[in-house]
Design a protein around this motif. Structure first.
Motif, PDB file in Angstrom:
ATOM      1  N   ASP A 162       0.848  -1.179   0.000  1.00 21.62           N
ATOM      2  CA  ASP A 162       0.000   0.000   0.000  1.00 21.62           C
ATOM      3  C   ASP A 162       0.890   1.238   0.000  1.00 21.62           C
ATOM      4  OD1 ASP A 162      -1.772   1.974   0.351  1.00 21.62           O
ATOM      5  OD2 ASP A 162      -2.554   1.305   2.273  1.00 21.62           O
ATOM      6  N   ALA A 174       0.505   4.021   2.627  1.00 21.85           N
ATOM      7  CA  ALA A 174       0.917   3.753   4.009  1.00 21.85           C
ATOM      8  C   ALA A 174       2.404   4.000   4.214  1.00 21.85           C
ATOM      9  CB  ALA A 174       0.574   2.318   4.388  1.00 21.85           C
ATOM     10  N   PRO A 221     -17.791  -3.729   1.146  1.00 21.23           N
ATOM     11  CA  PRO A 221     -16.947  -2.702   0.539  1.00 21.23           C
ATOM     12  C   PRO A 221     -15.576  -3.252   0.177  1.00 21.23           C
ATOM     13  CG  PRO A 221     -17.125  -2.343   2.901  1.00 21.23           C
ATOM     14  CD  PRO A 221     -18.014  -3.497   2.570  1.00 21.23           C
ATOM     15  N   GLN A 222     -14.847  -2.444  -0.574  1.00 27.11           N
ATOM     16  CA  GLN A 222     -13.541  -2.877  -1.045  1.00 27.11           C
ATOM     17  C   GLN A 222     -12.631  -3.302   0.104  1.00 27.11           C
ATOM     18  OE1 GLN A 222     -10.654  -0.217  -3.263  1.00 27.11           O
ATOM     19  NE2 GLN A 222     -12.369  -0.535  -4.607  1.00 27.11           N
ATOM     20  N   LEU A 229     -13.603  -2.881   7.044  1.00 24.61           N
ATOM     21  CA  LEU A 229     -14.407  -1.785   7.586  1.00 24.61           C
ATOM     22  C   LEU A 229     -15.683  -2.289   8.231  1.00 24.61           C
ATOM     23  CD1 LEU A 229     -14.090   0.833   4.714  1.00 24.61           C
ATOM     24  CD2 LEU A 229     -13.037   0.915   6.954  1.00 24.61           C
ATOM     25  N   LEU A 230     -16.141  -3.465   7.813  1.00 27.14           N
ATOM     26  CA  LEU A 230     -17.387  -3.982   8.381  1.00 27.14           C
ATOM     27  C   LEU A 230     -17.167  -4.609   9.751  1.00 27.14           C
ATOM     28  CD1 LEU A 230     -19.177  -5.675   5.369  1.00 27.14           C
ATOM     29  CD2 LEU A 230     -19.755  -3.552   6.508  1.00 27.14           C
ATOM     30  N   LEU A 231     -15.933  -4.833  10.111  1.00 31.36           N
ATOM     31  CA  LEU A 231     -15.651  -5.609  11.318  1.00 31.36           C
ATOM     32  C   LEU A 231     -15.105  -4.707  12.417  1.00 31.36           C
ATOM     33  CD1 LEU A 231     -13.805  -8.455   9.436  1.00 31.36           C
ATOM     34  CD2 LEU A 231     -16.231  -8.316   9.981  1.00 31.36           C
ATOM     35  N   TYR A 232     -15.559  -4.917  13.634  1.00 34.79           N
ATOM     36  CA  TYR A 232     -15.029  -4.060  14.690  1.00 34.79           C
ATOM     37  C   TYR A 232     -14.884  -4.768  16.030  1.00 34.79           C
ATOM     38  CZ  TYR A 232     -20.039  -3.568  15.409  1.00 34.79           C
ATOM     39  OH  TYR A 232     -21.361  -3.828  15.588  1.00 34.79           O
ATOM     40  N   GLU A 279     -13.240  -7.883  18.666  1.00 33.82           N
ATOM     41  CA  GLU A 279     -11.870  -8.316  18.903  1.00 33.82           C
ATOM     42  C   GLU A 279     -11.600  -9.763  18.526  1.00 33.82           C
ATOM     43  OE1 GLU A 279     -10.799  -6.710  22.903  1.00 33.82           O
ATOM     44  OE2 GLU A 279     -12.024  -5.131  22.004  1.00 33.82           O
ATOM     45  N   GLU A 299     -16.752 -13.122  18.746  1.00 33.22           N
ATOM     46  CA  GLU A 299     -17.470 -11.943  19.212  1.00 33.22           C
ATOM     47  C   GLU A 299     -18.152 -11.233  18.036  1.00 33.22           C
ATOM     48  OE1 GLU A 299     -16.310  -7.901  21.536  1.00 33.22           O
ATOM     49  OE2 GLU A 299     -14.851  -9.533  21.656  1.00 33.22           O
ATOM     50  N   GLU A 300     -17.438 -11.194  16.921  1.00 32.86           N
ATOM     51  CA  GLU A 300     -17.973 -10.569  15.716  1.00 32.86           C
ATOM     52  C   GLU A 300     -19.266 -11.258  15.299  1.00 32.86           C
ATOM     53  OE1 GLU A 300     -15.742  -7.967  14.095  1.00 32.86           O
ATOM     54  OE2 GLU A 300     -17.838  -7.528  13.709  1.00 32.86           O
ATOM     55  N   HIS A 350      -8.198 -12.583  16.146  1.00 38.23           N
ATOM     56  CA  HIS A 350      -8.611 -11.209  15.865  1.00 38.23           C
ATOM     57  C   HIS A 350      -8.886 -11.085  14.370  1.00 38.23           C
ATOM     58  CE1 HIS A 350      -8.629  -6.892  15.589  1.00 38.23           C
ATOM     59  NE2 HIS A 350      -8.578  -6.804  16.896  1.00 38.23           N
ATOM     60  N   ARG A 377      -8.376  -8.891  12.286  1.00 34.35           N
ATOM     61  CA  ARG A 377      -7.268  -8.317  11.525  1.00 34.35           C
ATOM     62  C   ARG A 377      -6.117  -9.295  11.334  1.00 34.35           C
ATOM     63  NH1 ARG A 377      -6.843  -2.806   9.977  1.00 34.35           N
ATOM     64  NH2 ARG A 377      -8.792  -1.858  10.564  1.00 34.35           N
ATOM     65  N   ASP A 378      -6.080 -10.334  12.163  1.00 33.17           N
ATOM     66  CA  ASP A 378      -4.997 -11.303  12.024  1.00 33.17           C
ATOM     67  C   ASP A 378      -5.349 -12.445  11.080  1.00 33.17           C
ATOM     68  OD1 ASP A 378      -3.492  -9.821  13.711  1.00 33.17           O
ATOM     69  OD2 ASP A 378      -4.027 -10.932  15.511  1.00 33.17           O
ATOM     70  N   VAL A 431     -21.136 -11.848   7.723  1.00 31.17           N
ATOM     71  CA  VAL A 431     -21.872 -10.838   8.476  1.00 31.17           C
ATOM     72  C   VAL A 431     -22.984 -10.245   7.606  1.00 31.17           C
ATOM     73  CG1 VAL A 431     -21.626  -8.503   9.377  1.00 31.17           C
ATOM     74  CG2 VAL A 431     -20.022 -10.274  10.072  1.00 31.17           C
TER      75      VAL A 431
END
Lengths: 381, 546, 291
Positions: free
Chosen positions: B90, B93, B370-371, B375-378, B380, B384-385, B416, B418-419, B432
């Protein structure tokens, strides 16, 4: 001057030096005539020299803040002012406060003298703020960041990163909000807050890791020589600590002393000098270079000197004992208009004539192009 | 140039080494492509070259990596910056400053290069990468391809002798990717720079490659060799190579041009196949109408992003939405998802205007991924999600998890989000959205960053969904994905629909959108290797019959 | 145990940095508290009372620069700088809805969580830089900036000094700290503004030579009547944010600091040693000191 040279943006430090000069002058006086003159000079210069950049609107914010400050000062004076004899304008009912109120009294007769005095004191702070606002409006913060002293290199990089990332953060927040809506989740309230804050923060933190590896592989923190730095660092530390002690003793001595400037002032000066040398010494530990540094040329000298000239005029006037720098409204009367400081303040107009109209190399790049991007951003993401 | 001597690397706390006994040398002036699936240790391998592994990551390193004689055992990445540059996935970044010119100079400032030399090198780099018109522009205002070129330029100004790129185009659309690869090939051919590049979409880089390094993962030894040799049995292969294997071409052709020179026998065999390919898959217009746009248009401020679009979407249909960046794809999705109200015209999903629906009802009629699926996940953890999704959506406990398990099995519940790997994360985001069982599913660029196995899994999921009667719309640049899953393709340009029809008709003969197989077998309309395989089998059966 | 715990901190404070930090804090205290301490001798006309705050406005940035520079020197590696920059941007974004001198400052909550997770040195630098960055972004560099920077830096530092705790207890401690720290921060900045607001001719003003306690008494009364109305809601806002978001935000920060591997331990085995032969063959362990 050839046209290309005229188009360059001024060194931001020049604007700050000029503004500092006017602010210092304002601190030295409570004469409403002088203060208004300073304010007029500041506003005029900003009005003629400001760019279209977003920060150029700062002056208005500071102007409002100045008005608030004046209002606070006057209100406090009216409500809680000491009751000194004078021309009573009106009387407020007096409220007796219990003993724990530290002898504060509310209400009582309000005299014209005390209100005028408060107004002038408020005006003084407001004008100082106005000078700060002018510097904010005229100097690009991005370029200011590029002239931080070397000692602040790392901190400066961190702030650069912050300034780079902040606008993007706004975009991310928008995306997260959109995504929340798509999931049918609230974007307001406490639940919405949590759902919004966590993805934004997680994204930001991930981003910082990627950035770190990029900085690492691009030579951030590389040192040319680390051997000679140790002793210099120790000297810098000692200078700083000694400077601080001197400054402290000096300030308290000067504050308490009856004479205008005595030993305390001398200590203050030496202490400040030590602190400055501390900054300079700490900064020379690493060898880095600057790409296209902002030049300090004739225009910069003139602008910085015009600020200094204002201060000089005030100092000379003070030393000569010119009447009217500090005004007292006891007895009530019109403030005198001292000529020398007035002329000095007019020197502060120099930038309006000397400074090139700002069409900076990077100025356009700073934030103004953000808008069209937003369209494409939404479109391509 | 870059030499690995018995390199074994283990992350702190890991059981097994990520790199095991790697011995190889990358020569001066070579362009090496690194191939491997996600999680195979590709990134570790690349980062070991400039010392980020182990200096920034920590861990246990045996053996020696030398760059032009300088060992990463004693030199930290910052001390190698003048020898080897690393560019990540990216570009945005990696930016420290906010203006093109400053960003290019940043590396040199760190290295303490004299101002005069700095000035000259910035100018050189601007010219080399064709960035001179952008010099004063804010980085944020650049397109993805331009940003990536700036990121490359920013490491080039340090005048390194080698350049390492970790999937530099995986976050870019094809046009931008071409732009970046063209710049790279110029660097290799004109400047003689050594380039090591890892890339998911091999079809883009193989034609340029001098050698290929295969990172098989799971501790298996790395292989280095000529592209033809390594590709002959690489587990990761572009469609062209798969076609070559099917047709037993040797050596493996690496470009469409090479393949077309040897394609004649295959074409002859295919012509003997019983059915012409174009009769095979017809658009499923027979399904019930799910959503429609009638004369719909949308303007951002005063810029017209979409105008006069008429489109009907039907149950069980997979529609690919194609077109260059800014052609209105995302806007069209936003209209269907109710995120934007049409400026003009009518948008309906199951008879209702999506923009007027309450969030609760909206999720039951339209789902959009979305791409950036993240962004849809929040939450931990994955568990839980899923639980949050059930609770907030008023669904029965375990619904989301159930959907997730149907999509991809074995996503660890305590991980997680993100992992997770890109593919697993996309599956979770899909779960989801799909938990509400919307009749219309919208995907924005879902294959970006996915490797071949994850992409195949996604294709399977989409095929199942459409078989179950969901109407799927995919906005994508990925022509191979379109070739494999789409029934219908809609081509947008400048906010208008310029083509709408069966996917085969729309993409097959377009020089821009045709997949590799179609290009090789043109003028016949074949889209995928799988089609060719089936046709060959049928032809063989036919031939075997008496 | 303490050694490994310290090794994970994002920013280590060297002895020299600690000395400078203490010095700066001393000057900072003096800069805030001079009205309480002024001892006018007989006949003093307090001609310089108006100058005093401005002397500090000029000197405090110098000292802050030295301290930040010293903390940065040698212990701010790329990861710490990147994290500082990004978190400062987040903090600045949180400040945008409430610029100026007062305001709700929801950034305190992020600052406190960051200081808690990443240590006091990091908290100190983050506090200072967040306010600096946000002033640059909003074009609001005012005379109050050095004082705000120092106040926020202390707040971040303090968050890093809180006692060990986990789970609900930790959240409770942080929320309590947020209330105390926000109120103190408000009071400190109010202390700086006191001479400007009250001048020397009101019953609110400080009394030169009046003694610390008497002046403090007056100040507390001034603070209660004028700004507690702003400070308390701000303190409550931040405490509520910690209760609602604390767990997630702490989790995110911990995860990031784990993944960033601050001050990584690098073990280099001998080239000759066969891979995986383990410590028995005598690999040469040495820890590469962090950049």
């Amino acid at each position: 001057m050839d046209p290309r040279r005229r188009r360059r943006a001024l060194h931001p430090a020049a604007w700050w030096a000029w503004a500092a000069g006017l602010a210092t002058a304002a601190i030295e006086t409570t004469n409403p005539v002088l203060l208004s003159l300073i304010a007029a000079v500041v506003v005029y210069v900003v009005a003629t020299k400001r760019s279209a950049a977003p920060w150029s609107r700062s002056l208005v914010v500071f102007l409002r803040l100045g008005l608030v400050v004046i209002a606070i000062r006057v209100i406090v004076q009216v409500l809680f002012g000491d009751r000194i004899a004078g021309h009573v304008m009106f009387s407020l009912p007096q409220v007796a406060l219990p003993s724990w109120a530290a002898g504060v009294s509310i209400g009582g007769p309000v005299t014209a003298e005390s209100v005028l005095q408060a107004l002038c004191e408020g005006l003084r702070l407001a004008v100082v703020l106005l000078a700060f606002g002018a510097a904010n409006s005229l100097a690009s913060p991005y370029r200011l960041l590029r002239c931080l002293p070397a000692v602040l290199y790392e901190a400066g990089v961190a702030v650069t990163v912050a300034l780079t990332y902040a606008p993007e953060l706004v975009t991310t927040i928008g995306q997260v909000r959109e995504a929340r809506r798509l999931r049918g989740r609230p974007t307001r309230g406490l639940a919405g807050l949590r759902g919004m804050a966590v993805p934004v923060l997680e994204g930001a933190l991930d981003r910082s890791l990627e950035l770190a590896s990029s900085m690492d592989s691009r030579g951030y923190g590389r040192r040319a020589s680390a051997t000679s730095s140790r002793r210099r660092a120790t000297v810098a530390t000692v200078a700083t600590v000694a400077g601080t002690v001197l400054v402290l003793v000096g300030v308290y001595d000067a504050l308490g002393s009856a004479t205008p400037w005595g030993l305390g002032a001398a200590m203050l000066l030496v202490g400040a000098g030590l602190l400055a040398s501390g900054v300079a010494l700490s900064g020379r530990r690493t060898q880095r270079t600057r790409y296209r540094p902002d030049r300090w040329g004739g225009a910069e000298w003139l602008i910085a000197l015009s600020g200094a000239a204002v201060v000089a005029a005030f100092s000379i006037a003070g030393a000569l004992g010119v009447d009217g720098l500090q005004v007292s409204f006891y007895p009530l009367g019109l403030p005198p208009v001292p000529l020398l400081p007035c002329l000095g303040i007019l020197l502060g107009l120099a930038p309006a004539l000397v400074a090139p109209t700002s069409a900076p190399r990077r100025g356009a790049a700073d934030l103004s192009a953000a808008r069209p991007r937003d369209v494409t951003a939404t479109e391509s993401r | 140039m870059i030499r690995f001597d018995g390199v074994t690397f283990t992350y702190t706390g890991a059981d097994a080494p990520t790199l095991l006994d790697v011995d190889l040398e990358i020569c001066e002036g070579e362009l090496c492509v690194v191939v491997g699936t996600t999680g195979s240790g590709k990134s570790t391998f690349l980062r070991a070259m400039n010392g980020l592994v182990p200096h920034a990551t920590g861990g246990r390193l045996a053996g020696d990596v030398r760059v032009a004689g300088r060992s990463t055992r004693v030199h930290a990445p910052r001390d190698l910056a003048d020898l080897i540059g690393l560019v990540g996935q990216d570009p945005s970044a990696s930016f420290v400053t906010d203006v093109v010119e400053d960003e290019l100079a940043y590396t040199m400032e760190n290295l303490g290069i004299a101002p005069a030399a700095m000035r000259r090198r910035v100018e050189d780099t601007l010219d080399l990468l064709g960035l001179h018109e952008l010099r004063g522009r804010p980085l944020r205002s650049l397109s993805g391809g331009q940003q990536q070129r700036v990121a490359i330029g920013a490491v080039l100004t340090a005048a390194p002798r080698a350049l390492v790129l970790d999937e530099p185009t995986s976050a870019l659309d094809p046009a931008a990717a071409e732009e970046v690869l063209a710049s790279l090939s110029r660097l290799v051919h004109d400047v003689g720079l050594t380039v090591v590049i890892a890339e998911h979409r091999l079809e883009r880089v193989l034609p340029f490659a001098d050698r290929v390094i295969l990172v098989p993962g799971e501790g298996a030894p790395l292989r280095i060799g000529s592209p033809e040799d390594v590709m002959a049995d690489s587990p990761v292969a572009p469609p062209l190579v798969e076609l070559a294997r099917l047709a037993n071409w040797s050596p493996v052709p690496l470009s469409v041009r090479d393949a077309r020179r040897v394609v004649a026998p295959l074409r002859a065999r295919l012509s003997a196949a019983p059915k012409a390919p174009s009769e095979r898959r017809a658009p499923a217009t027979s399904g019930a109408a799910v959503a429609s746009l009638e004369g719909a248009g949308f303007a951002y401020d005063e810029v017209l992003a979409l105008s006069d679009v008429d489109l009907g979407l039907h149950a069980g249909e997979v529609v690919a939405l194609m077109g260059r960046n800014g052609s209105g794809k995302s806007t069209l999705l936003a209209l269907l998802a109710g995120a934007r109200r049409p400026s003009i015209g009518i948008v309906q999903v199951r008879g209702e205007a999506p923009a007027t629906l309450s969030p609760r009802r909206l999720v039951r009629s339209v789902g959009l991924v979305p791409q950036d699926a993240q962004l849809l996940l929040y939450c931990e953890t994955v568990a839980e999600e899923c639980a949050t999704s059930d609770k907030e959506g008023g669904l029965g406990a375990g619904t989301t998890r159930g959907v997730l398990d149907q999509l991809v099995s074995g996503v660890p519940a305590d991980r997680h989000p993100r992992d997770l790997s890109e593919g697993q994360r996309l599956a979770l985001a899909l779960a989801v959205v799909l938990a509400h069982d919307p009749p219309l599913l919208l995907l924005d660029e879902p294959t970006r960053g996915l490797d071949y196995p994850s992409k195949e899994r996604l294709e399977g999921i989409l095929a199942r969904l459409s078989a179950g009667g969901t109407s799927v719309v995919v906005a994508t640049h990925d022509v191979e994905l379109v070739a494999r899953v789409a029934d219908r393709a809609v081509l947008l340009a400048d906010g208008e629909v310029v083509a709408d029809g069966a996917a085969r008709d729309v993409i097959c003969h377009s020089p821009v959108f045709a997949p590799q197989v179609a290009k090789v077998l043109a003028p016949d309309s074949w889209l995928t290797v799988e089609e060719v395989r089936r046709a060959l089998r049928a032809a063989d059966e036919l031939a075997a019959q008496p | 145990m303490s050694r490994t715990a310290r090794a994970r901190l994002a920013v280590r404070l060297t002895t020299r940095a600690s000395v400078l930090l203490a010095t700066a804090s001393l000057l900072g205290l003096a800069a805030f508290g001079w009205p309480l301490l002024v001892h006018a001798r007989a006949g003093a006309n307090l001609a310089h009372a108006a100058d005093a705050p401005w002397i500090f406005v000029a000197l405090l940035p110098l000292l802050l620069a030295i301290v930040l520079g010293e903390i940065a020197e040698g212990s701010l590696d790329a990861k710490a700088v990147a994290l500082l920059g990004i978190l400062a941007a987040c903090g600045a974004a949180l400040r945008v809805p409430s610029p100026g001198v007062a305001g709700f400052e929801p950034m305190f909550f992020l600052l406190i969580c960051s200081g808690r997770v990443l240590g006091r040195g990091f908290g100190f630098v983050l506090g200072a830089l967040t306010l600096f960055a946000s002033s640059l972004i909003t074009g609001g560099v005012g005379p109050w900036l050095p004082f705000q920077m120092l106040g926020a830096a202390w707040m971040g530092f303090g968050a890093g000094c809180l006692p060990r705790a986990a789970g609900k207890r930790e959240i409770a401690i942080l929320a309590g700290y947020a209330v105390v720290a926000s109120v103190l921060y408000g009071a400190l900045l109010n202390l700086w503004f006191w001479p400007f607001a009250a001048g020397t001719t009101t019953s609110f003003s400080y009394v030169p030579g009046g003694g610390v306690l008497e002046n403090l008494h007056r100040f507390v009364f001034f603070d209660l009547t004028t700004s507690l109305g702003f400070d308390l809601p701000r303190a409550v806002t931040n405490a509520v944010l910690i209760v609602v978001l604390g767990r997630s935000v702490l989790g995110a920060l911990r995860r990031a600091s784990r993944r960033a591997v601050f001050d990584p331990v690098v073990i280099l085995e001998d080239v000759a040693a066969s891979p995986g032969s383990g410590p028995t063959s005598g690999p040469r362990h040495h820890r590469v000191v962090g950049p």
